[in-house]
Design a protein around this motif. Structure first.
Motif, PDB file in Angstrom:
ATOM      1  N   LEU A 148       0.801  -1.223   0.000  1.00  0.00           N
ATOM      2  CA  LEU A 148       0.000   0.000   0.000  1.00  0.00           C
ATOM      3  C   LEU A 148       0.835   1.275   0.000  1.00  0.00           C
ATOM      4  O   LEU A 148       0.325   2.346  -0.321  1.00  0.00           O
ATOM      5  CB  LEU A 148      -0.945  -0.003   1.206  1.00  0.00           C
ATOM      6  N   GLY A 149       2.113   1.164   0.330  1.00  0.00           N
ATOM      7  CA  GLY A 149       2.969   2.346   0.328  1.00  0.00           C
ATOM      8  C   GLY A 149       3.104   3.002  -1.039  1.00  0.00           C
ATOM      9  O   GLY A 149       3.377   4.201  -1.122  1.00  0.00           O
ATOM     10  N   VAL A 150       2.906   2.254  -2.120  1.00  0.00           N
ATOM     11  CA  VAL A 150       3.062   2.819  -3.464  1.00  0.00           C
ATOM     12  C   VAL A 150       1.760   3.437  -3.964  1.00  0.00           C
ATOM     13  O   VAL A 150       1.748   4.095  -5.015  1.00  0.00           O
ATOM     14  CB  VAL A 150       3.550   1.758  -4.468  1.00  0.00           C
ATOM     15  N   HIS A 152      -0.307   5.922  -3.069  1.00  0.00           N
ATOM     16  CA  HIS A 152      -0.493   7.372  -3.171  1.00  0.00           C
ATOM     17  C   HIS A 152       0.253   7.938  -4.372  1.00  0.00           C
ATOM     18  O   HIS A 152      -0.298   8.756  -5.136  1.00  0.00           O
ATOM     19  CB  HIS A 152      -0.023   8.042  -1.886  1.00  0.00           C
ATOM     20  N   ARG A 153       1.499   7.481  -4.579  1.00  0.00           N
ATOM     21  CA  ARG A 153       2.278   8.002  -5.721  1.00  0.00           C
ATOM     22  C   ARG A 153       1.666   7.579  -7.049  1.00  0.00           C
ATOM     23  O   ARG A 153       1.599   8.386  -7.997  1.00  0.00           O
ATOM     24  CB  ARG A 153       3.729   7.497  -5.618  1.00  0.00           C
ATOM     25  N   LEU A 154       1.219   6.346  -7.152  1.00  0.00           N
ATOM     26  CA  LEU A 154       0.612   5.886  -8.405  1.00  0.00           C
ATOM     27  C   LEU A 154      -0.739   6.557  -8.640  1.00  0.00           C
ATOM     28  O   LEU A 154      -1.125   6.801  -9.789  1.00  0.00           O
ATOM     29  CB  LEU A 154       0.463   4.364  -8.386  1.00  0.00           C
ATOM     30  N   LYS A 155      -1.455   6.851  -7.581  1.00  0.00           N
ATOM     31  CA  LYS A 155      -2.722   7.578  -7.719  1.00  0.00           C
ATOM     32  C   LYS A 155      -2.466   8.971  -8.279  1.00  0.00           C
ATOM     33  O   LYS A 155      -3.197   9.455  -9.154  1.00  0.00           O
ATOM     34  CB  LYS A 155      -3.400   7.663  -6.357  1.00  0.00           C
ATOM     35  N   VAL A 160      -6.428   6.853 -11.326  1.00  0.00           N
ATOM     36  CA  VAL A 160      -7.325   5.737 -11.630  1.00  0.00           C
ATOM     37  C   VAL A 160      -7.600   4.988 -10.326  1.00  0.00           C
ATOM     38  O   VAL A 160      -6.884   5.159  -9.334  1.00  0.00           O
ATOM     39  CB  VAL A 160      -6.713   4.780 -12.677  1.00  0.00           C
ATOM     40  N   PRO A 161      -8.637   4.159 -10.299  1.00  0.00           N
ATOM     41  CA  PRO A 161      -8.931   3.416  -9.067  1.00  0.00           C
ATOM     42  C   PRO A 161      -7.781   2.507  -8.650  1.00  0.00           C
ATOM     43  O   PRO A 161      -7.127   1.875  -9.493  1.00  0.00           O
ATOM     44  CB  PRO A 161     -10.174   2.594  -9.439  1.00  0.00           C
ATOM     45  N   ARG A 193      -7.451   3.292   3.266  1.00  0.00           N
ATOM     46  CA  ARG A 193      -8.593   4.180   3.061  1.00  0.00           C
ATOM     47  C   ARG A 193      -8.462   5.005   1.787  1.00  0.00           C
ATOM     48  O   ARG A 193      -9.426   5.661   1.370  1.00  0.00           O
ATOM     49  CB  ARG A 193      -8.762   5.091   4.281  1.00  0.00           C
ATOM     50  N   GLU A 194      -7.290   5.006   1.170  1.00  0.00           N
ATOM     51  CA  GLU A 194      -7.089   5.727  -0.081  1.00  0.00           C
ATOM     52  C   GLU A 194      -7.482   4.882  -1.293  1.00  0.00           C
ATOM     53  O   GLU A 194      -7.505   5.379  -2.413  1.00  0.00           O
ATOM     54  CB  GLU A 194      -5.617   6.143  -0.204  1.00  0.00           C
ATOM     55  N   CYS A 195      -7.809   3.603  -1.074  1.00  0.00           N
ATOM     56  CA  CYS A 195      -8.150   2.703  -2.178  1.00  0.00           C
ATOM     57  C   CYS A 195      -9.643   2.772  -2.487  1.00  0.00           C
ATOM     58  O   CYS A 195     -10.470   3.019  -1.602  1.00  0.00           O
ATOM     59  CB  CYS A 195      -7.767   1.269  -1.834  1.00  0.00           C
ATOM     60  N   GLU A 196      -9.968   2.501  -3.749  1.00  0.00           N
ATOM     61  CA  GLU A 196     -11.376   2.484  -4.145  1.00  0.00           C
ATOM     62  C   GLU A 196     -12.052   1.157  -3.817  1.00  0.00           C
ATOM     63  O   GLU A 196     -13.281   1.096  -3.701  1.00  0.00           O
ATOM     64  CB  GLU A 196     -11.502   2.760  -5.650  1.00  0.00           C
ATOM     65  N   ALA A 197     -11.273   0.083  -3.688  1.00  0.00           N
ATOM     66  CA  ALA A 197     -11.849  -1.212  -3.328  1.00  0.00           C
ATOM     67  C   ALA A 197     -10.798  -2.050  -2.610  1.00  0.00           C
ATOM     68  O   ALA A 197      -9.616  -2.014  -2.952  1.00  0.00           O
ATOM     69  CB  ALA A 197     -12.352  -1.953  -4.562  1.00  0.00           C
TER      70      ALA A 197
END
Length: 426
Positions: A148-150, A152-155, A160-161, A193-197
């Motif tokens: 999950l550390g990556v 935020h940067r990829l978002k 994209v979701p 909590r930053e993920c869409e699913a």
């Protein structure tokens, strides 16, 4: 739909997470989607064709480690980093991967969870640059919560979701040394909590991680599936009643308890001509443990009835499972799933498993075995004896489970269920 799917590789030993991710991406492609499987840390070790062929290993494990331990390596030019990302160096490091204790990895695990705010910022930036140049994803998928550390940067890069799967992280996280354990759990909860699913591989594990991370949004359940090619032949009864173990040959997976149950059953004498067959992956440090289990059997006088096989190819694995009367992998921890169950059931082999983790859920769903008390050799032996002393019932359990696996736990079914979660996000 275009997927970018990030998966952690082990480099040297089979891992259920790697195998599930590879199977899922292959199945998504078969359904007509454009799916890129991108390994992180080490190359994946698989017994099927790799869906990651042609893609580099990103966030190389050696560079990530060096950047954690020394500020110097956080600023080295790419030509130096390339040396440590070479296949030879990663292969050498991969041989030691399974021997590393989580208690030694608290600092780097937390740093990786911090993403661009951690010591591996350079590696995460390189990952984003590679993805920008080589993919145009509609969805980015993370194999497990430790990645999950990556997110935020990829978002920021793609907008994209982000979909994150959970596949058994809790046992690793709980073994971290403090204060890193508590801090990493907190960081993972915030990143999730930053993920869409969010997707768990069993209802049991969905409940566990929802509670551990104090999530308010629902976590979806998408059961694992396996590639059923090669499992088509009808189950056959072995010549002698045969107890099997197929998983990593280590204490955590319960090899020692299977050996002790086998010895107890031989001493009871209720199951005539009982044999034991053991196989599965091995990591550095496992050989000493395996030798100790073999010595237990030798000292009890049953060496001629036990067979320990090295890691097997896919076709050899199927033949091994088909040679069994019953399989048991009595893990010392609460397992989130257990692909070895699906593989045994696909061969029509019933199982005896502890009443813990996802095992009750899967056995109830398939009717493919019986449950025993966790960490209890006598209860395990009783369960195995119960199955082996009722061969007609055992064949019925195995056949029923085989049919359910074909319907509900195929690679295609897993991919379809995965898509039912992802498509509404678009």
């Amino acid at each position: 739909m275009r997927f970018l799917y990030l998966t952690p590789g082990t480099g040297s030993y089979y891992c259920g997470t790697c195998m599930r991710d590879n199977t899922l991406v292959t199945a998504l492609r078969a359904l007509g989607h454009d799916a890129t499987l991108l390994p992180l840390y080490m190359p994946p070790s698989l017994d099927e064709p790799s869906a990651a062929l042609g893609t580099p290993v990103m966030m190389g494990g050696v560079n990530a480690y060096l950047q954690q331990k020394s500020a110097l390596f956080r600023h080295t030019p790419r030509w130096i980093d390339q040396i440590f990302d070479s296949p030879a160096v990663l292969a050498a490091a991969g041989k030691r991967a399974g021997a590393t204790s989580p208690q030694e990895l608290g600092d780097i695990t937390l740093s990786m969870m911090m993403g661009e705010n951690g010591h591996q910022k350079k590696e995460i930036e390189r990952l984003a640059q590679w993805a920008r140049s080589n993919t145009k994803p509609d969805v980015i998928c993370l194999s497990n919560g430790l990645l999950l550390g990556v997110a935020h940067r990829l978002k920021d890069e793609f907008d994209v979701p982000i979909v994150c799967c959970f596949q058994g992280e809790d046992s690793f996280m709980d073994a971290l040394n403090e204060p890193f354990k508590a801090q990493t759990w907190q960081a993972m909860s915030e990143r999730a909590r930053e993920c869409e699913a969010l997707i768990a591989i069993s209802q049991y594990y969905s409940d566990v991680m929802t509670g551990r991370m104090n999530l308010t949004a629902p976590m979806h359940v998408v059961y694992n599936g396996i590639n059923l090619d090669g499992f088509e032949s009808a189950p056959r009864a072995p010549e002698n009643p045969t107890l099997g173990f197929f998983a990593r040959n280590c204490a955590a997976k319960g090899l020692g308890r299977v050996v002790e149950a086998f010895i107890l059953l031989k001493q009871r004498g209720a199951i005539a001509n009982l044999k034991l067959r053991v196989s599965g992956t091995r990591a550095m440090g496992d050989e000493k443990y395996i030798a100790a289990q073999q010595e237990k059997i030798r000292a009890a006088g049953f060496e001629a009835d036990a067979e320990f096989l090295p890691p097997l190819s896919r076709s050899e694995k199927i033949a091994f499972l088909q040679s069994l009367s019953v399989l048991s992998v009595p893990t010392a921890y609460a397992e989130a799933f257990g692909l070895y169950l699906l593989e045994a059931w696909a061969c029509g082999v019933p199982v005896v498993q502890p009443k813990s983790g996802a095992f009750p859920e899967l056995i109830e769903r398939t009717g493919g075995g019986v449950l025993c008390e966790p960490n209890n050799v006598a209860s395990l032996a009783d369960g195995i004896e119960n199955v082996l002393s009722n061969p007609v019932k055992a064949r019925e359990m195995g056949e029923n489970a085989r049919q359910i696996v074909q319907r509900e736990f195929s690679a295609r079914k897993m991919a379809e269920n995965f898509l039912s979660v992802v498509q509404p996000l678009l």
